[in-house]
Design a protein around this motif. Structure first.
Motif, PDB file in Angstrom:
ATOM      1  N   TYR A 139     -50.526  35.749 -14.156  1.00 47.75           N
ATOM      2  CA  TYR A 139     -51.237  36.268 -12.985  1.00 47.75           C
ATOM      3  C   TYR A 139     -52.045  37.512 -13.340  1.00 47.75           C
ATOM      4  N   GLU A 140     -53.198  37.654 -12.739  1.00 47.23           N
ATOM      5  CA  GLU A 140     -54.025  38.847 -12.911  1.00 47.23           C
ATOM      6  C   GLU A 140     -53.239  40.083 -12.477  1.00 47.23           C
ATOM      7  N   ALA A 141     -53.569  41.210 -13.038  1.00 53.20           N
ATOM      8  CA  ALA A 141     -52.935  42.465 -12.653  1.00 53.20           C
ATOM      9  C   ALA A 141     -53.377  42.839 -11.242  1.00 53.20           C
ATOM     10  N   ALA A 142     -52.428  43.280 -10.444  1.00 55.61           N
ATOM     11  CA  ALA A 142     -52.748  43.788  -9.110  1.00 55.61           C
ATOM     12  C   ALA A 142     -53.496  45.115  -9.283  1.00 55.61           C
ATOM     13  N   PRO A 143     -54.203  45.564  -8.248  1.00 55.19           N
ATOM     14  CA  PRO A 143     -54.987  46.802  -8.382  1.00 55.19           C
ATOM     15  C   PRO A 143     -54.190  48.002  -8.898  1.00 55.19           C
ATOM     16  N   GLN A 144     -52.932  48.130  -8.527  1.00 59.57           N
ATOM     17  CA  GLN A 144     -52.130  49.273  -8.957  1.00 59.57           C
ATOM     18  C   GLN A 144     -51.413  49.017 -10.286  1.00 59.57           C
ATOM     19  N   GLN A 145     -51.575  47.823 -10.867  1.00 63.47           N
ATOM     20  CA  GLN A 145     -50.901  47.490 -12.115  1.00 63.47           C
ATOM     21  C   GLN A 145     -51.868  47.532 -13.301  1.00 63.47           C
ATOM     22  N   VAL A 146     -51.318  47.801 -14.445  1.00 65.00           N
ATOM     23  CA  VAL A 146     -52.105  47.808 -15.674  1.00 65.00           C
ATOM     24  C   VAL A 146     -51.992  46.447 -16.367  1.00 65.00           C
ATOM     25  N   TYR A 147     -50.818  45.834 -16.272  1.00 64.64           N
ATOM     26  CA  TYR A 147     -50.551  44.607 -17.012  1.00 64.64           C
ATOM     27  C   TYR A 147     -50.525  43.385 -16.105  1.00 64.64           C
ATOM     28  N   ARG A 148     -50.871  42.254 -16.694  1.00 63.05           N
ATOM     29  CA  ARG A 148     -50.765  40.978 -16.001  1.00 63.05           C
ATOM     30  C   ARG A 148     -49.286  40.631 -15.842  1.00 63.05           C
TER      31      ARG A 148
END
Length: 108
Positions: A89-98
């Motif tokens: 899954y793509e990284a959420a806006p607040q996440q750095v990693y997938r």
């Protein structure tokens, strides 16, 4: 799909390929104001019935590794993990990693 007038309360998208006995839940969503009332369980049960009536004997899905509520739901109705896909899954806006996906399956 579950509707309340013109408002969609929840839906599930099921994929069934010709010449395959495996169905795949591609997407399941329930509007926040309609959660915790059993709608996802009802959608799953209906989807499983449709898949079975169409000659499928298993259903598979992928779920975000960090989606504990969904993992609890799927496990409680008989889905079992059989694989993990890193960085699915793509990284959420607040996440750095997938985020990884857990692949689950249920015989029907």
């Amino acid at each position: 799909m579950v509707e309340n007038g013109t408002h969609v309360c929840g839906y599930m998208l099921l994929l069934m390929r010709r010449n395959s006995r495996i169905a795949r839940i591609y997407s399941l969503a329930v509007a926040p104001e309609h959660r915790q009332i059993g709608m996802a369980r009802t959608l799953l049960a209906c989807t499983e019935s449709v898949a079975m009536a169409s000659g499928r004997n298993r259903i598979r899905l992928e779920v975000r590794e960090d989606n504990t509520a969904a993992l609890r739901l799927y496990t409680s109705v008989g889905y079992r993990p059989f694989d993990r896909i890193a960085s699915y899954y793509e990284a959420a806006p607040q996440q750095v990693y997938r985020t990884a996906a857990i692949r689950m399956e249920k015989p029907i």
